[in-house]
Design an enzyme around this catalytic site. Structure first.
Site, PDB file in Angstrom:
ATOM      1  N   CYS A 104      15.932   0.236  13.760  1.00 45.37           N
ATOM      2  CA  CYS A 104      17.129   0.866  13.177  1.00 45.37           C
ATOM      3  C   CYS A 104      16.542   2.154  12.191  1.00 45.37           C
ATOM      4  O   CYS A 104      15.473   1.903  11.490  1.00 45.37           O
ATOM      5  CB  CYS A 104      17.983  -0.099  12.274  1.00 45.37           C
ATOM      6  SG  CYS A 104      19.196   1.053  11.051  1.00 45.37           S
ATOM      7  N   LYS A 145      21.422 -54.559   3.417  1.00 49.34           N
ATOM      8  CA  LYS A 145      21.878 -53.115   3.073  1.00 49.34           C
ATOM      9  C   LYS A 145      20.459 -52.069   3.604  1.00 49.34           C
ATOM     10  O   LYS A 145      19.427 -51.966   3.004  1.00 49.34           O
ATOM     11  CB  LYS A 145      21.927 -52.998   1.547  1.00 49.34           C
ATOM     12  CG  LYS A 145      22.471 -51.523   1.125  1.00 49.34           C
ATOM     13  CD  LYS A 145      22.689 -51.420  -0.249  1.00 49.34           C
ATOM     14  CE  LYS A 145      23.495 -50.172  -0.592  1.00 49.34           C
ATOM     15  NZ  LYS A 145      22.837 -49.095  -0.363  1.00 49.34           N
ATOM     16  N   GLU A 201      16.229 -52.875   0.335  1.00 50.43           N
ATOM     17  CA  GLU A 201      17.164 -52.364  -0.706  1.00 50.43           C
ATOM     18  C   GLU A 201      17.916 -53.525  -1.296  1.00 50.43           C
ATOM     19  O   GLU A 201      18.222 -53.331  -2.407  1.00 50.43           O
ATOM     20  CB  GLU A 201      18.003 -51.222  -0.324  1.00 50.43           C
ATOM     21  CG  GLU A 201      18.395 -50.249  -1.365  1.00 50.43           C
ATOM     22  CD  GLU A 201      19.277 -49.318  -0.529  1.00 50.43           C
ATOM     23  OE1 GLU A 201      19.619 -48.709  -1.621  1.00 50.43           O
ATOM     24  OE2 GLU A 201      19.457 -49.019   0.545  1.00 50.43           O
ATOM     25  N   LYS A 257      31.004 -58.944   2.063  1.00 57.91           N
ATOM     26  CA  LYS A 257      32.196 -58.570   2.339  1.00 57.91           C
ATOM     27  C   LYS A 257      32.804 -59.700   2.633  1.00 57.91           C
ATOM     28  O   LYS A 257      32.424 -60.526   3.380  1.00 57.91           O
ATOM     29  CB  LYS A 257      32.224 -57.688   3.518  1.00 57.91           C
ATOM     30  CG  LYS A 257      31.319 -56.524   3.848  1.00 57.91           C
ATOM     31  CD  LYS A 257      31.095 -55.765   4.944  1.00 57.91           C
ATOM     32  CE  LYS A 257      30.389 -54.660   5.035  1.00 57.91           C
ATOM     33  NZ  LYS A 257      30.181 -53.789   6.095  1.00 57.91           N
ATOM     34  N   LYS A 299      27.886 -54.852  -3.415  1.00 52.73           N
ATOM     35  CA  LYS A 299      26.355 -54.242  -3.231  1.00 52.73           C
ATOM     36  C   LYS A 299      25.607 -54.958  -4.087  1.00 52.73           C
ATOM     37  O   LYS A 299      25.856 -54.950  -5.485  1.00 52.73           O
ATOM     38  CB  LYS A 299      26.184 -52.852  -3.083  1.00 52.73           C
ATOM     39  CG  LYS A 299      26.858 -52.157  -4.329  1.00 52.73           C
ATOM     40  CD  LYS A 299      26.300 -50.649  -3.975  1.00 52.73           C
ATOM     41  CE  LYS A 299      26.928 -49.618  -5.235  1.00 52.73           C
ATOM     42  NZ  LYS A 299      26.653 -48.188  -4.728  1.00 52.73           N
TER      43      LYS A 299
END
Length: 1006
Positions: free
Chosen positions: A21, A408, A555, A560, A575
């Site tokens: 350009c 987890k 972890e 549940k 958790k």
């Protein structure tokens, strides 16, 4: 019309991408539209083409004289116009139209045109006027108007359509602290309008702009990029704007410098409508080049007040600063609108339903509870979340029907949508997942769900070692990190399914959904697997499960209730992490020094609110970064810290990082502590804070040998400590290595605990960790004070005996805090032989004998009866006991020799190797397959491990029984074996002996 050869401009698509350009000097990409200005050829007759990017040419037009030729009629002015695509033509026409609107010489050209018109023959004008009048009388005029493509019927704009009304409503919402009142303000406006005569605007448009985070538009503009653009538009100093940006609000910075601008002045009264702003934002989201974005902003800035522009910037940044979310805005539309939004995230479709308009997209009924709550394939569903569980008792209370105890996984949550052969992947925050993480799923999902035509699954994605099936640490999914692991695949761990073959599963229980997964899914090893779950209803079993996952380095757990349904956005799962239990008594902590700080954002803009924490390395006499922390202080404490902290501003410039600090580029802060060379102290004025987090990690971002703290927060300001008594690098290593073993997991099974019990527990654990960390320091001090006394078999001084006794007592105290360790196997000064070498039985430092073994790659792993790994190479700690693990009695030595790195190595330890280092070396050597010799077997030694590179030969006297051919190497020889996965050359790590003694390959003096 001029002939084609005489046209002043030419247009085409670049053929090779080599031409540059004329304005910006950058290459014009292949197949990109380019425009040439015809210029005189300095090398011969005729004309030559000076090619430009389209935007660059119009920028040239803006700077040239009013009389210089521009593109006015492309058909007449541009060669090659007829060959261009309709889409390219449309783009050029828009550029011409935008340029004409913003042309600074418009008034001058109008005057020149008027002058030209005055020279036109008056009779010709009269004839034209009479002809036009006749056509008008015959009805031709009306026909022309109706067929004109640019003719627009002006639309009546109501007060409720004005952008100023939007700003006023946002101001009213932000000034109200009560969320109920915020909703009431919005509801009143949507009912009565701005003039109390009824709402007369588009409620969908209003909701979209009031909830910019719900919009799917992406603008590709960060704060610094916006500053760069507007510094050019306003003609203001970019550095000055960046300095003002440190106050934390880019919208206010741009507003302030807009008011100062002499190039473009803000209007006094707003003229914009919501529709115009929405169209502007929509087009902006499609622009990626800086020149295009600048040109687009210029088109609206000249019509903005300062406040208009500030609010537009906040819409771009998706933060209106009104402290209001979807719950409060949608409640003003319909009482069930937010519940529906949690399910489908389809803002427009939900509002249409609320207004009684049937949505155009196909949707699937999600249940009978709320008619508005519908699942939409390929539209993200707000994920179900988990609440922090602080005790076993809380878990049993929250899950009265029994529970799934699920590992987890330490990866990234992903929601997978499949509709036939189309796939979409959404993160936890409902943003599209980066392609390099999920591209493989398009191949494996159809194989894993052969009968699943359409589905929505909830899963975790992470890297997995293909040699042993073990998950790799968090953060390895990054495009650069991922390439470091040759024997690893990206794997999807599926734990839930909420839609399958046209049926919503939101109303089914987790037990039913899990059963469906097991029936319909085919697991593909290392690619698509089911999460590991265990059904529990007994508190003792849960406590043992918690202990197991923490000891395996995982972890945590997700719990549940077996009868729970999938509720988008609700925290009805549980958790469990270490830092949640026993009020944080199990969390990892370190006492670190404030060595730097960053500016905050939002309400904390302009003040130091994010802090860089570090530790001292006595060996190098340098400060190292450990973590950055931005939570734990209230507003009053933050305000006090602005005056109390002694900081020097370096504005994230790596070149200004002082020599006493080692920091990687991403961790270079806005401020660093005062240079210790100036103060003649080591950041003595900087405070020491107790930093608590979920766990110690090793991700390599920080310079304290990569050790950091995950999810850090400030739990206490340690006024009783200074830099000398804070955690140093050696102590940090100790805490990192012992973090999983320094917790009394039996406390989990002790029933409910009082606050005082928890406090005592935390104090006990803290004391154990501190004493363990201190042990390394004491060993180093002893060795530094009396090298020859330690190495030679001489009489210990009283001071030496006192320090040895102190260290032994510390070892004994540490052992008492860990129920898994046996006191009788701890070496004390009485139990150690008075000879010159350390030896080991099958256990050390409380280590139990192995009951199982397994191979992970080239690593030989021993396990106790419960499956807990007894040894590992750091960074390759196994997570789960492999299914093919066998009793240790069945171990075939030939198999060990074939699979391990050091199969024929027989090792004993020299006394110049500190006790802690010997413990680590012992576990590593056992992992690599080496034989650790007992005292009676020392004559078989092939290698002697030392803690120093130079020792007196008197250590290896005749009484020791060490063969003369044994290699004397430093502990670095072991680390090299781990890094190279093969036996390193002993010569490279040989110990220098001060006298003639052996005939081995050691470097020695005669």
């Amino acid at each position: 019309m001029e002939d084609d050869d005489e046209k002043p401009f030419a247009i085409e698509k670049a053929k090779t991408g080599r031409a540059k350009c004329k304005k910006c000097k950058n290459p014009i990409d292949k197949d990109e539209v380019r425009i040439a200005r015809m210029m005189a050829n300095p090398f011969g007759e005729g004309k030559m083409k000076a090619w430009h990017h389209v935007n660059c040419l119009f920028e040239v037009f803006a700077k040239q004289r009013a009389t210089t030729k521009r593109i006015e009629d492309p058909e007449a002015d541009v060669d090659g116009w007829a060959e261009m695509d309709a889409e390219d033509k449309k783009e050029i026409m828009e550029k011409i139209s935008e340029f004409e609107d913003s042309d600074p010489f418009k008034a001058l050209k109008k005057k020149m045109k008027a002058k030209e018109n005055s020279n036109v023959d008056s009779s010709a004008k009269k004839n034209k006027e009479s002809i036009d009048k006749a056509k008008s009388e015959q009805g031709h005029s009306s026909k022309t108007e109706s067929t004109s493509p640019i003719q627009k019927i002006p639309k009546k704009i109501s007060q409720d359509d004005k952008f100023s009304e939007f700003q006023r409503l946002c101001h009213d919402i932000s000034n109200e602290s009560s969320y109920l009142e915020k909703t009431a303000i919005v509801k009143k406006f949507f009912t009565q309008g701005s003039q109390n005569s009824g709402f007369q605007s588009d409620i969908i448009l209003w909701c979209r702009l009031l909830l910019p985070l719900a919009e799917k538009r992406i603008y590709n503009l960060q704060s610094k990029a916006l500053i760069k653009l507007f510094s050019r538009i306003f003609g203001q100093n970019e550095d000055a704007m960046l300095e003002d940006l440190e106050q934390g609000d880019v919208a206010q910075t741009i507003e302030k410098f807009f008011e100062k601008s002499s190039v473009i002045k803000p209007l006094k009264t707003s003229e914009l409508t919501l529709q115009e702003v929405d169209e502007f934002l929509d087009k902006l989201s499609k622009l990626t080049k800086e020149d295009e974005q600048t040109y687009h902003f210029k088109s609206i800035v000249k019509r903005c007040t300062a406040n208009d522009l500030k609010m537009i910037i906040r819409l771009i940044k998706r933060d209106l600063r009104i402290n209001t979310g979807p719950k409060h805005i949608l409640a003003a539309v319909h009482k069930d609108a937010y519940t529906a939004f949690q399910v489908s995230q389809d803002l427009v479709g939900i509002i249409k339903k609320c207004l009684g308009i049937t949505p155009s997209s196909p949707e699937v009924n999600a249940g009978k509870k709320a008619k508005l709550a519908n699942l939409s394939l390929m539209t993200p569903v707000l994920p179900m979340l988990a609440e922090a569980c602080k005790s076993v008792e809380m878990a049993m209370e929250k899950c009265p029907n029994g529970m799934f105890s699920e590992v987890k996984y330490d990866g990234e949550r992903v929601q997978v949508h499949k509709n036939g052969s189309d796939f979409r992947y959404f993160s936890r925050s409902l943003k599209p997942v980066l392609p390099h993480k999920v591209n493989f799923l398009q191949e494996y999902i159809p194989k894993g769900f052969p009968s699943g035509d359409d589905l929505i699954i909830d899963a975790e994605i992470l890297m997995i070692d293909t040699r042993n099936g073990q998950p790799l640490p968090f953060g390895t999914l990054g495009v650069h990190k991922k390439n470091e692991f040759k024997h690893a695949n990206v794997c999807l761990f599926i734990f839930d399914i909420i839609f399958y073959n046209g049926e919503s599963l939101l109303e089914r229980t987790i037990k039913e959904r899990r059963k469906l997964l097991e029936e319909k899914m085919i697991q593909i090893p290392n690619r698509i697997v089911l999460s590991e779950v265990e059904e529990l209803d007994d508190p003792d079993k849960l406590a043992k499960m918690i202990s197991k996952v923490f000891k395996l380095g995982l972890e945590g757990l997700v719990l549940k209730d077996l009868k729970s349904k999938y509720e988008p956005g609700k925290r009805h799962w549980l958790k469990i992490k270490k830092d949640y239990l026993l009020k944080g008594a199990m969390a990892d902590t370190a006492d670190l020094v404030v060595i730097g700080a960053w500016y905050g954002t939002g309400q904390k803009g302009g003040m130091m609110s994010i802090f860089l924490m570090g530790c001292h390395d006595p060996t190098r006499d340098k400060w190292l970064t450990v973590t950055k922390v931005h939570s734990g202080h209230d507003d009053a404490t933050l305000a006090l810290l602005q005056k109390k902290l002694d900081m020097v501003k370096i504005s994230k410039d790596p070149n200004l990082v002082p020599s006493w600090l080692i920091a990687n580029k991403p961790m270079v802060p806005d401020f660093v502590a005062r240079d210790p060379k100036v103060n003649k102290i080591y950041v003595q004025k900087q405070p020491v804070w107790e930093i608590t987090g979920a766990e110690f990690t090793n991700q390599g971002v920080h310079t304290a040998d990569g050790i950091s703290i995950r999810f850090p927060r400030v739990t206490r300001i340690r006024d009783d400590k200074d830099w000398k008594t804070a955690t140093n690098l050696q102590e940090l290593h100790n805490l990192f290595n012992k973090s999983a073993d320094s917790v009394d997991f039996l406390l989990l099974q002790g029933g409910s605990t009082t606050d005082s019990d928890n406090a005592k527990s935390k104090k006990k654990i803290k004391a154990a960790s501190t004493k363990a960390a201190t042990d390394t320091r004491k060993v180093d001090e002893i060795e530094a004070m009396d090298d020859e006394c330690v190495l030679a078999n001489e009489t210990k001084s009283p001071e030496r005996k006192r320090k040895r006794k102190s260290r032994d007592e510390t070892d004994s105290d540490i052992n008492e805090t860990s129920p898994k360790k046996s006191k009788k196997t701890i070496y004390t000064s009485k139990e150690k032989d008075k000879d010159d070498l350390y030896y080991s039985d099958d256990s050390i430092n409380g280590q139990e004998k192995a009951a199982y073994y397994s191979f992970i790659g080239t690593d030989y792993i021993e396990h106790d009866a419960s499956g807990y790994p007894l040894n590992w190479v750091e960074g390759r700690k196994p997570h789960l006991l492999p299914k093919n693990a066998k009793p240790i009695s069945e171990l075939d030595r030939a198999e060990v020799n074939r699979r391990c790195i050091l199969p024929n190595v027989r090792v004993c330890f020299a006394k110049d190797l500190s006790y802690d280092k010997m413990s680590v070396a012992l576990r590593t050597l056992k992992t690599l397959g080496a034989v650790i010799l007992s005292k009676s077997e020392r004559s078989q030694a092939t290698h002697v491990i030392h803690g120093r590179a130079s020792i007196p030969a008197t250590l290896c006297n005749v009484k020791s029984g060490i063969p003369k051919l044994a290699r004397h190497v430093t502990e670095e020889w072991i680390n090299a074996a781990v890094a190279r996965c093969k036996t390193p050359n002993a010569v490279d790590f040989a110990v220098t002996l001060s006298e003639t003694y052996c005939s081995c390959l050691c470097a020695r003096h005669k």
